[in-house]
Design an enzyme around this catalytic site. Structure first.
Site, PDB file in Angstrom:
ATOM      1  N   GLY A 161       0.416  -5.119   0.634  1.00 51.40           N
ATOM      2  CA  GLY A 161      -0.645  -5.082  -0.366  1.00 51.40           C
ATOM      3  C   GLY A 161      -0.177  -5.633  -1.710  1.00 51.40           C
ATOM      4  N   GLU A 163       3.296  -5.768   7.260  1.00 54.99           N
ATOM      5  CA  GLU A 163       2.420  -4.757   7.872  1.00 54.99           C
ATOM      6  C   GLU A 163       2.647  -4.617   9.369  1.00 54.99           C
ATOM      7  OE1 GLU A 163       1.527  -6.908   5.576  1.00 54.99           O
ATOM      8  OE2 GLU A 163       0.180  -5.974   4.116  1.00 54.99           O
ATOM      9  N   GLU A 192      -0.698  -9.156  -1.484  1.00 60.73           N
ATOM     10  CA  GLU A 192      -2.147  -9.408  -1.454  1.00 60.73           C
ATOM     11  C   GLU A 192      -2.744  -9.340  -2.867  1.00 60.73           C
ATOM     12  OE1 GLU A 192      -2.532  -6.474   1.789  1.00 60.73           O
ATOM     13  OE2 GLU A 192      -3.805  -7.976   2.750  1.00 60.73           O
ATOM     14  N   ALA A 210       0.851  -1.188   0.000  1.00 60.08           N
ATOM     15  CA  ALA A 210       0.000   0.000   0.000  1.00 60.08           C
ATOM     16  C   ALA A 210       0.887   1.238   0.000  1.00 60.08           C
ATOM     17  CB  ALA A 210      -0.877  -0.013   1.244  1.00 60.08           C
TER      18      ALA A 210
HETATM   19  N1  3HC Z   1       4.580   3.535   0.210  1.00 58.81           N
HETATM   20  C1  3HC Z   1       5.084   4.757  -0.073  1.00 58.81           C
HETATM   21  N2  3HC Z   1       6.392   4.987  -0.264  1.00 58.81           N
HETATM   22  C2  3HC Z   1       7.220   3.930  -0.157  1.00 58.81           C
HETATM   23  C3  3HC Z   1       6.780   2.646   0.148  1.00 58.81           C
HETATM   24  C4  3HC Z   1       5.394   2.449   0.342  1.00 58.81           C
HETATM   25  N3  3HC Z   1       4.878   1.242   0.607  1.00 58.81           N
HETATM   26  N4  3HC Z   1       7.852   1.821   0.200  1.00 58.81           N
HETATM   27  C5  3HC Z   1       8.926   2.568  -0.071  1.00 58.81           C
HETATM   28  N5  3HC Z   1       8.550   3.859  -0.280  1.00 58.81           N
HETATM   29  C6  3HC Z   1       9.419   4.984  -0.642  1.00 58.81           C
HETATM   30  C7  3HC Z   1      10.467   5.293   0.413  1.00 58.81           C
HETATM   31  O1  3HC Z   1       9.954   6.157   1.399  1.00 58.81           O
HETATM   32  C8  3HC Z   1      11.560   5.923  -0.404  1.00 58.81           C
HETATM   33  O2  3HC Z   1      11.162   7.241  -0.663  1.00 58.81           O
HETATM   34  P1  3HC Z   1      12.246   8.434  -0.785  1.00 58.81           P
HETATM   35  O3  3HC Z   1      13.140   8.032  -1.921  1.00 58.81           O
HETATM   36  O4  3HC Z   1      11.434   9.643  -1.006  1.00 58.81           O
HETATM   37  O5  3HC Z   1      12.975   8.443   0.543  1.00 58.81           O
HETATM   38  C9  3HC Z   1      11.486   5.161  -1.730  1.00 58.81           C
HETATM   39  O6  3HC Z   1      10.175   4.582  -1.768  1.00 58.81           O
HETATM   40  C10 3HC Z   1      12.514   4.051  -1.859  1.00 58.81           C
HETATM   41  O7  3HC Z   1      12.417   3.216  -0.715  1.00 58.81           O
HETATM   42  P2  3HC Z   1      13.718   2.602  -0.018  1.00 58.81           P
HETATM   43  O8  3HC Z   1      14.716   3.677   0.194  1.00 58.81           O
HETATM   44  O9  3HC Z   1      13.245   1.846   1.175  1.00 58.81           O
HETATM   45  O10 3HC Z   1      14.229   1.629  -1.160  1.00 58.81           O
HETATM   46  P3  3HC Z   1      14.884   0.196  -1.066  1.00 58.81           P
HETATM   47  O11 3HC Z   1      15.152  -0.203  -2.455  1.00 58.81           O
HETATM   48  O12 3HC Z   1      15.982   0.212  -0.051  1.00 58.81           O
HETATM   49  O13 3HC Z   1      13.748  -0.768  -0.449  1.00 58.81           O
HETATM   50  C11 3HC Z   1      11.560  -1.777  -0.265  1.00 58.81           C
HETATM   51  C12 3HC Z   1      12.593  -1.070  -1.168  1.00 58.81           C
HETATM   52  C13 3HC Z   1      12.094  -3.140   0.186  1.00 58.81           C
HETATM   53  C14 3HC Z   1      10.305  -1.952  -1.050  1.00 58.81           C
HETATM   54  C15 3HC Z   1      11.322  -0.910   1.001  1.00 58.81           C
HETATM   55  O14 3HC Z   1      11.061   0.409   0.605  1.00 58.81           O
HETATM   56  C16 3HC Z   1      10.166  -1.343   1.856  1.00 58.81           C
HETATM   57  O15 3HC Z   1      10.323  -2.246   2.670  1.00 58.81           O
HETATM   58  N6  3HC Z   1       8.993  -0.683   1.708  1.00 58.81           N
HETATM   59  C17 3HC Z   1       7.856  -0.897   2.561  1.00 58.81           C
HETATM   60  C18 3HC Z   1       7.199  -2.215   2.332  1.00 58.81           C
HETATM   61  C19 3HC Z   1       6.004  -2.361   3.216  1.00 58.81           C
HETATM   62  O16 3HC Z   1       6.071  -2.228   4.413  1.00 58.81           O
HETATM   63  N7  3HC Z   1       4.833  -2.667   2.617  1.00 58.81           N
HETATM   64  C20 3HC Z   1       3.633  -2.844   3.331  1.00 58.81           C
HETATM   65  C21 3HC Z   1       2.877  -1.564   3.308  1.00 58.81           C
HETATM   66  S1  3HC Z   1       1.408  -1.642   4.315  1.00 58.81           S
HETATM   67  C22 3HC Z   1       0.274  -2.434   3.341  1.00 58.81           C
HETATM   68  O17 3HC Z   1       0.601  -2.884   2.269  1.00 58.81           O
HETATM   69  C23 3HC Z   1      -1.107  -2.515   3.902  1.00 58.81           C
HETATM   70  C24 3HC Z   1      -1.983  -3.435   3.124  1.00 58.81           C
HETATM   71  O18 3HC Z   1      -2.013  -4.696   3.747  1.00 58.81           O
HETATM   72  C25 3HC Z   1      -3.372  -2.935   3.034  1.00 58.81           C
END
Ligand code: 3HC
Ligand code: NAI
Length: 706
Positions: A107, A130, A110, A68
């Site tokens: 997501g 999450e 998912e 997400a």
């Molecule tokens: N939403 C918005 N922005 C995101 C994002 C997300 N899910 N994931 C990463 N970003 C952004 C970061 O803030 C960063 O932004 P910036 O350049 O402005 O600082 C940019 O994307 C690059 O991210 P990283 O520096 O972390 O890049 P990496 O290549 O090192 O890592 C990644 C990539 C492994 C995808 C890591 O970013 C990550 O773990 N992201 C989060 C994953 C996550 O937690 N997903 C679950 C979200 S909650 C959800 O999905 C709810 C659902 O169940 C309904």
């Protein structure tokens, strides 16, 4: 092949009878409202086009979908909602295939689980992280995952937040096939075509049978509940994850989805979600510093470390772990041998626990050399000093480095408190000097304060940040002052704790209150662990310059005078009989505290856990505001990161500045003003705190400005 139809963040094009849907939303294809709408349109398109026989979902760039869009949480929702998009994908009458590479997280996974078939590339990471953001999988993940891989494996995935490799995912039944190569489109088309040739029909995860054994599923939930009771103390969302999986076991799919939605919304509303997502972004902000806009890092192929004590050895291991060679310099052969042993000991423990192979240990140690002659540092690109915390010793070391280091080498000090500018002046090239303040154990702790001196050059700073990147540390830029960001603030809230101790709270009550707030241990447990002698030495060093108007609590000195330095001496604030690691309260310590209260003329009064927390946090927040005001830290979220990654501040509370914003700066200021009635010299409201509180602003407003 037909022409491509751009649709915002999601592109569709037909490849023969396959509709290829590409999520193209840099940097990580997060599921923003545009992406969700694009996916919904693409599925509609597939349904309405008789020439389409199957749909292939792929991600552009390095990832499938990272989840997400976290930036949308806490804002008004924008349709279509992700659960609805997932249901629409699953309901599609034509087979939907997801080709996974890079991150298929949250997501993103998912969406893949709503598809009917999954092929994963070798670099794919499939996970439901999450929980690390205070949430639960809220787009069907808690219902579809257990139906595919069973309750136990699904709970592992959701409660740990750790991703699976493609291979593990195929073995578990989360993905159907592992492809070779690096091209998700080619792998996805190949797999889709084979499925079509076999006459494959939509196969829906909602119909998965892995929960068929209800008793076994409920037993898995019970076991996970017992596991998390201890390991996720204070966290809100793990218990909700259990509830959601219980709903998957006990209810039909659609009702389970409704239960998941309600639980997800509870998590979304919780302050823990806000704290954890703040921490996620704060962690990514710290590396955004002005110097990186001005300069590139210098060459960084080899590292020298001076001193093989606790810190020098830990730093050497951290650098070896990052694949760089290390040369360690000690005072004499005996000290060098001890330094080498400390390094070897870390690897021996890992090999002993089966976490490292003997070959890997040998490979890391092959990059390690030791010397007693500073000339051995002549080739190092970056040299980190970790000798005794003594200005004269450090200046002598830097004067020597000035003679042996090659031109352009970066010279760093790991000092905890000392003036980096004075150390730099011992050289002819202060532009090459900076502080790199590691935390103990240096090979484990994530925080690295990068201390920028008055004359430190931008490319020197950039090299410090580059080292942090290679070491996978969290670098935080700090200015020069006594203790930089973390230790400077720590000294102040430790002082508040000592004052409460003298005024009537026992160290055990203070530790318990701080643990209740969410810290893994209290301040006096921490002193006992680190060794009371370290703080004692610092207090003695500062005795001559101490502000006489400030109250000085002597209780810790009374313990040190008895040689009670904590765990290593068997007693400190706690007793550690027979080398115990867990301390027990010591009545003799309480008697010493009583005697000190009498000597100081204090009549003890009771403190509740809340009283203790309020004072402890108010002292921390106030000094943090001073640190910001003086430009020692660039932004409030950097201070949060220092405390989250170096001092055990509970991550779900987002760090002291985020916490202060939630409590309300006016309330924090009111507390400080009330405490100031007792002790105006200590409780001086920070000018920045006053300014923000009185103008109705918060620390977050300064993050945006930074
Ligand atoms: N939403 C918005 N922005 C995101 C994002 C997300 N899910 N994931 C990463 N970003 C952004 C970061 O803030 C960063 O932004 P910036 O350049 O402005 O600082 C940019 O994307 C690059 O991210 P990283 O520096 O972390 O890049 P990496 O290549 O090192 O890592 C990644 C990539 C492994 C995808 C890591 O970013 C990550 O773990 N992201 C989060 C994953 C996550 O937690 N997903 C679950 C979200 S909650 C959800 O999905 C709810 C659902 O169940 C309904
Ligand atoms: P330590 O006492 O364990 O090790 C210091 C080492 O430096 C000793 O092995 C000593 O032989 C060596 N040494 C002294 N003078 C030397 C010289 N001229 N040339 C070469 N080697 C020399 O000390 P520790 O704990 O490792 O601390 C080192 C530095 O790191 C200090 O500045 C300390 O403030 C800082 N620091 C310590 C932390 C901790 O938790 N121990 C955390 C962060 C920083």
């Amino acid at each position: 092949m037909t022409a491509s139809v751009p649709a915002g963040a999601v592109h569709t094009r037909r490849d023969g009878d396959v509709l290829v849907v590409t999520i193209d939303h840099p940097p990580v294809n997060a599921l923003s409202a545009d992406v969700r709408a694009g996916l919904a349109r693409a599925i509609d398109q597939a349904g309405g086009d008789p020439q389409v026989r199957a749909v292939l979902l792929t991600g552009a760039g390095n990832n499938f979908i990272a989840g997400a869009d976290i930036r949308e949480f806490g804002k008004p929702p924008r349709p279509p909602a992700l659960p609805d998009v997932c249901n629409q994908i699953e309901a599609c009458a034509k087979p939907v295939v997801a080709a996974l590479h890079g991150a298929a997280l949250g997501g993103g996974l998912e969406v893949a689980l709503a598809a009917h078939y999954r092929v994963a590339l070798p670099n794919a990471k499939l996970g439901l992280p999450e929980v690390t953001l205070g949430l639960l999988p809220g787009a069907g993940g808690t219902q579809r995952t257990p139906r595919l891989i069973g309750a136990a494996a699904a709970l592992d995935l959701m409660l740990s937040g750790k991703p699976m490799t493609a291979q593990a995912a195929v073995a578990a039944g989360l993905a159907d096939e592992q492809a070779s190569g690096a091209d998700p489109l080619a792998a996805g088309l190949d797999y889709t075509r084979r499925l079509l040739a076999q006459g494959a029909k939509p196969r829906r995860s909602r119909d998965g049978q892995a929960l068929a054994d209800k008793a076994a599923s409920l037993a898995a939930i019970h076991a996970a509940g017992q596991r998390i009771a201890a390991s996720t103390r204070g966290l809100f969302s793990p218990a909700k994850i259990l509830d959601a999986v219980r709903a998957a076991v006990e209810q039909p799919f659609d009702e389970g989805l409704r239960a998941e939605r309600a639980l997800f919304l509870q998590c979304l509303d919780s302050p823990q979600r806000a704290g954890l997502i703040h921490a996620f972004f704060a962690e990514r902000e710290t590396a955004k510093i002005p110097e990186l806009k001005q300069a590139k890092p210098r060459r960084l192929d080899s590292v020298g470390v001076i001193g093989g004590g606790t810190m020098g050895a830990g730093i050497a291991v951290a650098v070896l772990d990052a694949g760089l060679p290390v040369v360690m310099v000690e005072q004499d052969e005996a000290a060098l041998a001890r330094g080498r042993q400390r390094v070897e000991h870390v690897y021996d423990l890992l090999v002993g626990k089966g976490r490292m192979s003997a070959d890997e240990r040998a490979a890391r140690l092959a990059r390690f050399t030791g010397a007693t002659d500073y000339a051995a540092l002549g080739e190092a690109d970056l040299i980190i000093e970790a000798v005794f915390e003594d200005m004269d010793v450090k200046r002598a070391v830097f004067a020597q480095l000035d003679r042996v280091a090659k031109p352009g080498a970066v010279l760093a000090t790991n000092t905890s408190y000392l003036d980096v500018d004075r150390i730099a002046q011992a050289t002819r090239g202060p532009a090459d000097v900076l502080g790199l303040h590691f935390f103990s154990p240096a090979n484990i702790m994530k925080l690295l304060e990068v201390v920028v001196g008055r004359q430190t050059a931008a490319d020197t700073v950039a090299t410090g940040f580059e080292l942090a990147r290679r070491l996978r540390k969290i670098p935080v830029r700090a200015g020069v002052c006594d203790g930089f960001i973390g230790n400077r603030i720590l000294a102040v809230h430790r002082q508040a704790a000592d004052m409460m101790m003298e005024d009537g709270a026992s160290p055990y009550e203070i530790d318990a209150a701080v643990r209740d707030f969410g810290y893994p241990m209290g301040p006096y447990q921490m002193v006992d662990l680190a060794g009371g002698d370290i703080g004692w030495a610092t207090r003695k060093r500062r005795a001559a310059t101490r502000d006489p108007a400030l109250r000085y609590v002597q209780i810790p000195d009374r313990l040190c005078e008895r040689g009670w330095f904590g765990q290593k001496t068997g007693r400190g604030f706690y007793l550690y009989p027979d080398g115990a690691r867990q301390g027990t309260p010591d009545p003799e310590v309480l008697a010493i505290i009583d005697a000190e209260r009498q000597r100081a003329g204090v009549t003890p009064r009771p403190f509740s856990a809340e009283d203790i927390q309020r004072r402890y946090l108010a002292a921390m927040i106030n000094e943090a505001a001073n640190v910001l005001h003086q430009g020692i830290a660039l932004r409030p979220s950097d201070i949060d990161m220092v405390f989250l990654s170096g001092y055990g501040f509970p991550r779900y509370r987002g760090g002291p500045m985020h916490y202060a914003d939630r409590v309300g700066l006016a309330n924090v200021l009111a507390d400080i003003r009330a405490f100031a009635k007792e002790d105006p010299a200590f409780w001086k409201p920070s000018p920045l705190l006053v300014e923000l509180a009185e103008s109705g602003r918060d620390f977050a407003s300064l993050n945006q400005a930074a």
